[in-house]
Design a protein around this motif. Sequence first.
Motif, mmCIF file in Angstrom:
data_model
loop_
_atom_site.group_PDB
_atom_site.id
_atom_site.type_symbol
_atom_site.label_atom_id
_atom_site.label_comp_id
_atom_site.label_asym_id
_atom_site.label_seq_id
_atom_site.Cartn_x
_atom_site.Cartn_y
_atom_site.Cartn_z
ATOM 1 N N PHE A 23 0.818 -1.204 0.000
ATOM 2 C CA PHE A 23 0.000 0.000 0.000
ATOM 3 C C PHE A 23 0.858 1.263 0.000
ATOM 4 O O PHE A 23 0.432 2.306 -0.511
ATOM 5 N N LYS A 24 2.058 1.181 0.557
ATOM 6 C CA LYS A 24 2.940 2.337 0.575
ATOM 7 C C LYS A 24 3.888 2.381 -0.624
ATOM 8 O O LYS A 24 4.711 3.293 -0.737
ATOM 9 N N GLY A 25 3.769 1.405 -1.516
ATOM 10 C CA GLY A 25 4.631 1.375 -2.689
ATOM 11 C C GLY A 25 6.060 1.018 -2.374
ATOM 12 O O GLY A 25 6.982 1.402 -3.114
ATOM 13 N N LEU A 26 6.274 0.260 -1.295
ATOM 14 C CA LEU A 26 7.617 -0.121 -0.881
ATOM 15 C C LEU A 26 7.886 -1.573 -1.247
ATOM 16 O O LEU A 26 6.973 -2.397 -1.296
ATOM 17 N N SER A 27 9.140 -1.880 -1.470
ATOM 18 C CA SER A 27 9.531 -3.254 -1.752
ATOM 19 C C SER A 27 10.331 -3.796 -0.574
ATOM 20 O O SER A 27 10.945 -3.040 0.185
ATOM 21 N N ALA A 28 10.300 -5.102 -0.419
ATOM 22 C CA ALA A 28 11.051 -5.752 0.643
ATOM 23 C C ALA A 28 11.406 -7.153 0.196
ATOM 24 O O ALA A 28 10.731 -7.754 -0.644
ATOM 25 N N ASP A 29 12.466 -7.655 0.760
ATOM 26 C CA ASP A 29 12.838 -9.052 0.556
ATOM 27 C C ASP A 29 12.041 -9.875 1.567
ATOM 28 O O ASP A 29 12.266 -9.772 2.775
ATOM 29 N N VAL A 30 11.069 -10.643 1.082
ATOM 30 C CA VAL A 30 10.212 -11.421 1.981
ATOM 31 C C VAL A 30 10.792 -12.822 2.118
ATOM 32 O O VAL A 30 10.921 -13.551 1.127
ATOM 33 N N LYS A 31 11.140 -13.178 3.338
ATOM 34 C CA LYS A 31 11.707 -14.500 3.612
ATOM 35 C C LYS A 31 10.672 -15.322 4.380
ATOM 36 O O LYS A 31 10.320 -14.983 5.521
#
Length: 227
Positions: A23-31
Motif C-alpha cells: 500500500f505504501k509502494g515499498l519493496s522488501a525481501d520477503v523471507k
Amino acid sequence: MPLTLYTFSGAPRGWRVHLGLVFKGLSADVKYLSASDKDHHKPDFLALNPRAKTPVLATEQGVIRDSIAILAWLDRQYPERPLFGTTTDDAAQSWQIVMECCDYLRDGNHALLSRVFSSVDAVADRGTPENKEFEDAAALVHAEFSYLEEILADGRRYLGGERPGAADAVAFPEIRLVQRGCDTKPIRMTALGFDAQLSRYPHLSDWKDRLHGDAGVMQTMPPHWAA
C-alpha cells in the motif's frame, strides 16, 4: 540495506505487514520461514527476535517486531501514502478499526478456522459439544464481518477511506482466510453461514474483490496456496 520481512506463508500478522508495504509502494525481501523445520527457533532468527515470533522487519535502523509496530514504523519512516490517514479523525478511525480487528476478528478467526482446517469437511452433528464449539466460533466471526460490512456500507472504497491503509492491511488476511476455509472446507463453512462469495456481506465482498484486483496485493498471497 533493503527492508527484509520474515514471516510464515499465510500467517495473518506477517501478511498485514506485506500488504502495508504494498500500500505504501515499498519493496522488501520477503523471507518465508518453515514452521516444520522450526526456522523460527534457529540461532539466526533468534538473533533477530529472541521470542521466536514473526513477523520481523529488518531495516537499516534496526529490527522491528510485532505487526502493528511495524505498520506504525513504516508510516513514520515513509510518510508518503499514509496508512493511518492524513487527519486526526482519519487516524483515530484507522487505529480503532485496526485494533478491533486485532482484538476481535483475529480471535474469532482463530477460534473458527483452527477447528475448520483441522476437521473433516462435514457438518457436525446437531446438539453435540463439537457442533456448539463450531457455531459459537462462527458467531464471533459473523459479528465482526457485520461490523466491517456496516463500515463499508457508507460507500467508501476501503476501510481506510479512498485509499487502502492499515485497517485494510489488518482485515484483508482475515477475510481471505475465511474464504480459504470456504474453498477447502465448503460443506462445513456453508453450514456455518459462510461461502466463498461472502454473499451475506455484499459490501465486504466488493471490498475484497477490489483488493484482489490489485496486482501488488496478489503478490502477497500465501505461496503455499498455489502448491
